[in-house]
Scaffold this motif. Structure first.
Motif, short mmCIF file in Angstrom:
data_model
loop_
_atom_site.label_atom_id
_atom_site.label_comp_id
_atom_site.label_asym_id
_atom_site.label_seq_id
_atom_site.Cartn_x
_atom_site.Cartn_y
_atom_site.Cartn_z
N GLN A 179 -7.24 -7.45 -4.48
CA GLN A 179 -6.72 -6.46 -3.53
C GLN A 179 -6.57 -5.14 -4.26
N PRO A 218 0.82 -1.22 0.00
CA PRO A 218 0.00 0.00 0.00
C PRO A 218 0.85 1.26 0.00
N SER A 238 -6.07 0.16 1.93
CA SER A 238 -5.76 -1.16 1.38
C SER A 238 -6.97 -2.05 1.59
N THR A 266 -4.35 6.63 2.42
CA THR A 266 -4.22 5.37 1.69
C THR A 266 -5.17 4.33 2.28
N ASN A 300 -5.24 -1.01 -3.61
CA ASN A 300 -4.62 0.03 -2.82
C ASN A 300 -4.98 1.37 -3.46
#
Length: 713
Positions: free
Chosen positions: A568, A73, A556, A554, A570
């Motif tokens: 996934q 991330p 994640s 940020t 980020n």
């Protein structure tokens, strides 16, 4: 396509995330998967974010360390292999909790040759405590797998990549473990050609239009090796010795053209070509001696390191008119650079009923010796020394540091605080220019961290730290390094160190992680352009800005859609605003951008794993520059054979050849130009990784790290 695809990926990710949050059935399925499966791929642990790599399907198609890191991330990897966190920080790289003292090229070679199968986990410390060197604004700690079996083991990996050129990377690792001593050998060999292109479009003061184009294919013939031994001579005490070397042998050919027309782009003003043949060599050596001991609740660690990098380079630079073929300039250069780094460090910790106390000290001495000599062909066709470009620069830096910290757990709170003090003495000596710059300063660096466990799956943390960034050798070196006959970079020996105050807030719930970083950097260092309207020379200089404000958020978001489909994402957004005095005006342009990096991993029949990786960064920049949007798509296919001993992968990077880094100067009344860098990211890579060996039985592992325990290794 460049605009539609990233937007489509972003919408798809938002839709899936909304479904995971709003749908009761989906939420229950997700929780069931996370409870019964391996540990979460991303989780908060005290002051660091831990990403499990071993056994994680999200990393099965990853070829090397770079493929693994690009899913961390907030971390970006430039086309040149440079690591950048939150769009502004170059993180320090640790291996198994110890800093890696390597040149940038040697570090990139190590990461490129580090198979993902060797990595257990990665820990990201985005606001290091006072225990760490003040120059570390962020740390990436790569934890390698630790074999707990006696006997010998081996691992061989080989990758072959192809675009317009061919490049191969081969690594062999052997380990022999007894009850007291572990021996390790690692050999690496890379051979082949890489490619780099640079282009620029500039409207000159004369209203002429200048187009610059540079193409640099580089042939590599590089060798690396690492030898090490770890001796457990007493219970809870061991000593480790490592020696490594990275030997670079390259042959490069830079072909540059300068094509100028009048303002109508109809009439040619001049058209020249410059050919530069050079053969850079570099010898990197590193020796580490580490002692670790524990007596009850007291731990002591001693670490000594010696690193040396020797660079030699000779150039043959010829500039001629393309139409008349007349030779205009002819240079020959000889560069000699020697860098030595010596460090010694001691860390002592003691657990008590009142908490854990830590103290330590560190001393580092860095010396650089750099000489560059230019010879120019005169009108009599004789090479004569060019004193205007030749230079001899020495730089010595002495850093002494000490710290004291305290940690304690109070119920659901984990609290820590510390103070680090560093004294820096440096001498920058430009021998040719007869100028000596001395620096002597003391820096106080406090840090605090508080974490609160809301529940078993939720944690919130808040930290503050002050860090210092000293100008590196390249930024201080007053040499000219040419990109073209009309463009060069030169350092500034008068640069001051910058100080950064950062506040970080982290919240985790299960595998979801949200991080906010905000702060101010004073005396921030900047490269800025100066344009000579008479000669049309564009030079890039260095200076300190008054300050720079920044903030980054940020998120994640990993989750499971079905048993065979995992993903996934980020997502981050950055804000920065620099105060840049430039040509009598202070420019302070607030810039906000966002980026998304996602991975869709599909478990297919016959034990195949298919991965689609995509990234998008919106328009960005600083007060002086605009950076154009950037996006790319990678795909990979992986399969294991022979009961997991053999891993095969095929990856297609940058499928649409879209990774071109382009910046535009904002103040067109001063400089009207656009620059682009392309690093040949589009390529197909075939890789093999095979583990072999014969072990006798399992032995007790005394210092097995927590990441491995949670991963079930």
């Amino acid at each position: 396509m460049a605009k539609v695809f990233p937007f489509f990926c972003f919408l798809m990710m938002l839709c899936l995330f909304t479904q995971a949050q709003d749908s009761t059935i989906s939420t229950r399925q997700l929780q069931a998967v996370e409870v019964n499966a391996n540990p979460p791929s991303v989780r908060q642990q005290a002051d660091k974010l831990v990403i499990t790599v071993s056994g994680n399907r999200l990393f099965r198609t990853a070829v090397n360390g770079f493929d693994v890191l690009k899913k961390v991330p907030g971390l970006e990897i430039g086309g040149d292999g440079a690591l950048l966190l939150y769009g502004r920080i170059t993180p320090a790289v640790f291996i198994d909790g110890k800093p890696v003292l390597m040149s940038p090229e040697a570090l990139q070679n190590y990461l490129a040759g580090l198979s993902s199968d060797m990595i257990a986990s990665i820990a990201l410390i985005n606001n290091p405590s006072s225990q760490y060197d003040a120059a570390y604004k962020a740390i990436i700690d790569i934890r390698l797998k630790q074999d707990i079996t006696l006997g010998w083991r081996g691992n061989i990996s080989s990758s072959l990549q192809r675009n317009a050129h061919t490049y191969s990377d081969n690594q062999l690792q052997l380990t022999y473990k007894t009850s007291k001593i572990t021996y390790m050998t690692r050999l690496g060999y890379t051979k082949g050609t890489t490619i780099y292109r640079y282009s620029a479009l500039q409207h000159l003061a004369s209203t002429d239009i200048l187009t610059t184009s540079t193409r640099v294919p580089t042939t590599n013939n590089n060798f690396s090796y690492q030898l090490g031994a770890d001796y457990n001579f007493k219970k809870d005490q061991h000593i480790e010795l490592q020696f490594s070397a990275y030997l670079i042998n390259r042959d490069a050919y830079a072909y540059n053209t300068l094509h100028a027309t009048d303002a109508t782009a109809q009439h040619l003003v001049f058209n020249t070509k410059t050919e530069n043949r050079y053969d850079p060599t570099q010898r990197n050596y590193l020796v580490n001696l580490n002692y670790a001991g524990q007596w009850g609740k007291t731990q002591l660690q001693l670490l000594g390191s010696f690193a040396q990098a020797n660079t030699r380079q000779q150039e043959d630079i010829q500039t001629s008119d393309i139409i008349s073929k007349m030779l205009e300039d002819y240079w020959k250069t000889a560069l000699q650079q020697d860098i030595r780094i010596r460090t010694i460090q001691a860390d002592l910790s003691r657990e008590t009923s009142y908490g854990t106390f830590r103290t330590g000290s560190r001393f580092a001495f860095t010396s650089t010796r750099n000489a560059i000599h230019y010879d120019t062909l005169n009108k009599e066709h004789i090479f004569v020394p060019d004193s205007g470009r030749s230079n001899n620069f020495h730089y010595d830096e002495y850093i002494s540091a000490a710290y004291l910290s305290y940690e304690r757990k109070l119920g659901k709170f984990d609290l820590s605080g510390g103070l680090r003090v560093e004294h820096t003495h440096s001498v920058a000596n430009s021998i040719t220019q007869q100028q000596v710059t001395r620096r002597n300063y003391l820096t106080w660096l406090p840090g605090i961290n508080a974490a609160y466990t809301i529940s078993e799956n939720q944690q919130i943390g808040l930290s503050f730290a002050r860090r210092i960034t000293r100008p590196n050798f390249t930024q201080l070196n007053p040499f000219r390094f040419y990109n073209s006959p009309l463009n060069y970079v030169v350092g500034n020996p008068y640069l001051l160190p910058s100080k950064t105050n950062t506040l970080a807030l982290t919240y985790t719930i299960r595998s979801f992680t949200f991080t906010l970083n905000a702060g101010r950097e004073t005396d921030a260092m900047l490269r800025y352009p100066e344009y000579d309207t008479v000669t049309n020379v564009l030079e890039y200089l260095g200076k300190n800005m008054p300050h720079k404000d920044f903030a980054t958020i940020t998120a994640s978001i990993p989750f499971t859609v079905t048993k065979w489909w995992r993903m996934q994402h980020n997502i981050s957004s950055d804000y920065r605003k620099e105060q840049i005095p430039y040509h009598g005006v202070t420019y302070a342009v607030g810039v906000t951008d966002f980026s998304i990096r996602g991975s869709q991993v599909f478990t297919l029949p016959k034990q195949f794993t298919f991965d689609v990786y995509y990234s998008y960064r919106s328009r960005s920049g600083i007060s002086l520059y605009i950076a154009k949007p950037l996006w790319n798509v990678d795909i990979g296919l992986q399969r294991s054979w022979l009961k997991g001993k053999l891993n095969t992968r095929i990856n297609y990077y940058d499928m649409f050849n879209s990774t071109t880094f382009t910046i535009v100067f904002r103040q067109k009344q001063i400089i009207n130009n656009q620059l682009s860098h392309w690093y040949g990211q589009q390529r197909v890579v075939l890789s093999l990784n095979y583990s072999f060996g014969k072990s006798t039985y399992k032995a007790k592992q005394l210092n097995k790290n927590e990441e491995e325990n949670r991963a079930g290794l």
